[in-house]
Design an enzyme around this catalytic site. Structure first.
Site, PDB file in Angstrom:
ATOM      1  N   ARG A  31       0.891  -1.219   0.044  1.00  0.00           N
ATOM      2  CA  ARG A  31      -0.157  -0.157  -0.087  1.00  0.00           C
ATOM      3  C   ARG A  31       0.772   1.275   0.023  1.00  0.00           C
ATOM      4  O   ARG A  31       0.606   2.265  -0.732  1.00  0.00           O
ATOM      5  CB  ARG A  31      -0.823   0.070   1.314  1.00  0.00           C
ATOM      6  CG  ARG A  31      -2.089   1.201   1.421  1.00  0.00           C
ATOM      7  CD  ARG A  31      -2.870   1.146   2.503  1.00  0.00           C
ATOM      8  NE  ARG A  31      -3.677   2.092   2.600  1.00  0.00           N
ATOM      9  CZ  ARG A  31      -3.673   2.996   3.411  1.00  0.00           C
ATOM     10  NH1 ARG A  31      -2.960   2.924   4.290  1.00  0.00           N
ATOM     11  NH2 ARG A  31      -4.658   4.168   3.498  1.00  0.00           N
ATOM     12  N   HIS A  47       0.419   4.330  -2.416  1.00  0.00           N
ATOM     13  CA  HIS A  47       0.302   5.626  -2.140  1.00  0.00           C
ATOM     14  C   HIS A  47       1.296   6.791  -2.589  1.00  0.00           C
ATOM     15  O   HIS A  47       0.920   8.115  -2.943  1.00  0.00           O
ATOM     16  CB  HIS A  47      -0.123   5.545  -0.832  1.00  0.00           C
ATOM     17  CG  HIS A  47      -1.529   5.258  -0.289  1.00  0.00           C
ATOM     18  ND1 HIS A  47      -2.149   5.945   0.471  1.00  0.00           N
ATOM     19  CD2 HIS A  47      -2.097   4.354  -0.872  1.00  0.00           C
ATOM     20  CE1 HIS A  47      -3.455   5.348   0.719  1.00  0.00           C
ATOM     21  NE2 HIS A  47      -3.382   4.409  -0.038  1.00  0.00           N
ATOM     22  N   VAL A  58       0.539   9.778  -5.924  1.00  0.00           N
ATOM     23  CA  VAL A  58       0.786  11.230  -5.751  1.00  0.00           C
ATOM     24  C   VAL A  58       2.149  11.743  -6.142  1.00  0.00           C
ATOM     25  O   VAL A  58       2.941  11.326  -5.554  1.00  0.00           O
ATOM     26  CB  VAL A  58       0.653  11.350  -4.225  1.00  0.00           C
ATOM     27  CG1 VAL A  58       0.605  12.992  -3.814  1.00  0.00           C
ATOM     28  CG2 VAL A  58      -0.742  10.891  -3.746  1.00  0.00           C
ATOM     29  N   GLY A  78       3.684  10.667  -8.379  1.00  0.00           N
ATOM     30  CA  GLY A  78       4.523   9.735  -9.154  1.00  0.00           C
ATOM     31  C   GLY A  78       5.381   8.896  -8.074  1.00  0.00           C
ATOM     32  O   GLY A  78       5.313   9.426  -6.935  1.00  0.00           O
ATOM     33  N   ASN A 104      -3.779   8.764   4.624  1.00  0.00           N
ATOM     34  CA  ASN A 104      -2.586   8.009   5.018  1.00  0.00           C
ATOM     35  C   ASN A 104      -2.369   7.984   6.368  1.00  0.00           C
ATOM     36  O   ASN A 104      -1.754   7.204   7.027  1.00  0.00           O
ATOM     37  CB  ASN A 104      -1.310   9.060   4.598  1.00  0.00           C
ATOM     38  CG  ASN A 104      -1.328   8.648   2.991  1.00  0.00           C
ATOM     39  OD1 ASN A 104      -2.010   7.698   2.378  1.00  0.00           O
ATOM     40  ND2 ASN A 104      -0.755   9.794   2.268  1.00  0.00           N
ATOM     41  N   HIS A 118      -6.610  -5.860  -1.940  1.00  0.00           N
ATOM     42  CA  HIS A 118      -7.529  -5.985  -0.810  1.00  0.00           C
ATOM     43  C   HIS A 118      -7.535  -7.538  -0.157  1.00  0.00           C
ATOM     44  O   HIS A 118      -8.454  -7.534   0.657  1.00  0.00           O
ATOM     45  CB  HIS A 118      -8.881  -5.409  -1.104  1.00  0.00           C
ATOM     46  CG  HIS A 118      -8.745  -3.929  -1.129  1.00  0.00           C
ATOM     47  ND1 HIS A 118     -10.079  -3.117  -1.569  1.00  0.00           N
ATOM     48  CD2 HIS A 118      -7.817  -3.092  -1.191  1.00  0.00           C
ATOM     49  CE1 HIS A 118      -9.787  -1.906  -1.372  1.00  0.00           C
ATOM     50  NE2 HIS A 118      -8.508  -1.636  -1.263  1.00  0.00           N
ATOM     51  N   THR A 119      -7.077  -8.429  -0.872  1.00  0.00           N
ATOM     52  CA  THR A 119      -6.741  -9.583  -0.088  1.00  0.00           C
ATOM     53  C   THR A 119      -6.128  -9.853   0.990  1.00  0.00           C
ATOM     54  O   THR A 119      -6.116 -10.817   1.775  1.00  0.00           O
ATOM     55  CB  THR A 119      -6.693 -10.787  -1.427  1.00  0.00           C
ATOM     56  OG1 THR A 119      -6.897 -11.999  -1.100  1.00  0.00           O
ATOM     57  CG2 THR A 119      -5.114 -10.702  -1.737  1.00  0.00           C
ATOM     58  N   ASP A 122     -10.193  -9.257   4.035  1.00  0.00           N
ATOM     59  CA  ASP A 122     -10.095 -10.556   3.527  1.00  0.00           C
ATOM     60  C   ASP A 122     -10.657 -11.732   4.858  1.00  0.00           C
ATOM     61  O   ASP A 122      -9.605 -11.901   5.161  1.00  0.00           O
ATOM     62  CB  ASP A 122      -9.124 -11.217   2.625  1.00  0.00           C
ATOM     63  CG  ASP A 122      -9.653 -12.440   2.009  1.00  0.00           C
ATOM     64  OD1 ASP A 122     -10.586 -13.269   2.520  1.00  0.00           O
ATOM     65  OD2 ASP A 122      -8.790 -12.892   1.372  1.00  0.00           O
ATOM     66  N   THR A 148      -8.686 -15.383   3.737  1.00  0.00           N
ATOM     67  CA  THR A 148      -7.323 -15.578   3.971  1.00  0.00           C
ATOM     68  C   THR A 148      -6.721 -14.287   3.967  1.00  0.00           C
ATOM     69  O   THR A 148      -6.067 -13.699   3.058  1.00  0.00           O
ATOM     70  CB  THR A 148      -7.049 -16.226   2.428  1.00  0.00           C
ATOM     71  OG1 THR A 148      -7.465 -15.731   1.345  1.00  0.00           O
ATOM     72  CG2 THR A 148      -7.522 -17.699   2.221  1.00  0.00           C
TER      73      THR A 148
END
Length: 354
Positions: free
Chosen positions: A58, A62, A66, A68, A89, A188-189, A241, A244
């Site tokens: 993540r 992020h 923003v 690059g 953030n 998002h897993t 998730d 798992t």
């Protein structure tokens, strides 16, 4: 798509990226152990806290969305107006200490050679390999930026409250297709979320509800976890998730048709027919999703990169080389109207700080 075709596609993506980033193995001569030092730092950190793998994935996202992929998300500000201080953030973004540890090790071996932006890209790649058993090479040669503004983060990062059109437009602004948006949402897993990012799906004020895209049973479980008055100071989190939570797999896509996507934005991938076609494809074929996920991560890692004489190689990832905070060296900018963030603190993947 068979394995040979997918491998060819990934190779083509890498070749395309190398037109902007110098090459895979950019540090082979100048700092041959750079990537192994980062890998060691990531492996050690994740062994102590498995959630850091999702946090580092993540963190790279992020950063790239923003200004690059320039490590601007790592900069601090004396007056708390850097990207890392923005609502998307703070307090959810994590993994900074892993990057600092890796940077210290690399600086001890090869001073003033390896950028923080490349270290962050390597760390995300290593986290993907740890959680998903996906080993791949990352083109490098990024340079570090020296501007980091919280308003940029608010204006550029997708929100958990976005509808399908907003999600597609947000990713298109970074030259990512609607399919690549669905592919990257598969991150998002892994990871965790704070209550505030889905509170309006389970409460209307203080009244328990389940919005139309959320299983009533799942909503009841979330209501038992999160109080209706949860706010940015509420430290309660839940896994993204529930099946798992620490494995990078295609289970995210299998949960969506069951109304088990945690965020409103997750459910939008199911209710939009075009996006749902990709959801069904990836739910049925994990190998296909993983191959495309690698390609999408490589493409994302090339967003607006600084190379050559642009930017700098920071000696400390949290401050620019003149020792000033980022806010004191920010370039002049045209004022724009920035929408409020509506209290939500998650985007591609919200990671708890605990």
């Amino acid at each position: 798509m068979d394995g040979a075709a997918a491998a060819a596609m990934a190779a083509a993506v890498v070749a395309m990226l190398c037109l902007q980033l110098p090459a895979v193995g950019f540090y082979n001569t100048s700092c041959p152990n750079a990537e192994s030092l980062v890998q060691q730092a990531v492996a050690s950190a994740v062994a102590n806290d498995s959630g850091l793998a999702a946090g580092l994935i993540r963190l790279h996202f992020h950063d790239c969305f923003v200004r690059g992929c320039d490590a601007s998300v790592l900069l601090t500000s004396a007056n708390n107006t850097a990207e890392r201080d923005a609502a998307p953030n703070n307090p959810s973004l994590r993994g900074f200490q892993v990057i600092d540890t890796a940077k210290s090790a690399v600086e001890a071996s090869c001073p003033n050679t390896v950028s923080c932006a490349d270290i962050l890209a390597f760390a995300a790649r290593d986290s993907i390999n740890i959680t998903g058993n996906l080993a791949y090479q990352v083109p490098s040669g990024r340079r570090d930026g020296n501007v980091s503004l919280d308003t940029d983060a608010v204006a550029n990062l997708p929100r958990p409250t976005f509808n399908a059109s907003q999600l597609v437009a947000n990713f298109a602004a970074k030259n990512l297709t609607d399919e690549e948006m669905v592919i990257l949402s598969g991150a998002h897993t892994v990871g965790r979320s704070f209550c505030t990012s889905f509170l309006n799906r389970i409460y209307n004020g203080s009244t328990p509800i389940a919005d139309s895209g959320l299983s009533s049973g799942y909503a009841t479980l979330l209501q038992a976890l999160c109080p209706s008055n949860a706010n940015s100071s509420t430290t309660i989190t839940t896994v993204l998730d529930p099946s798992t939570p620490t494995v990078l797999d295609n289970n995210y896509y299998k949960l969506l048709p069951l109304n088990l996507g945690l965020f409103f934005s997750d459910n939008q991938l199911r209710v939009n027919s075009t996006l749902n076609a990709s959801v069904n494809s990836f739910a049925a074929n994990e190998t296909l999703w993983k191959e495309k996920f690698v390609a999408a991560m490589l493409k994302m890692g090339n967003i607006e990169v600084l190379t050559g004489s642009q930017g700098e190689i920071r000696l400390n990832c949290s401050i620019v080389n003149n020792g000033s905070s980022s806010s004191s060296v920010a370039a002049p900018r045209i004022k724009t109207t920035v929408p409020s963030y509506s209290g939500s603190t998650a985007s591609l993947d919200e990671i708890a700080t605990s």
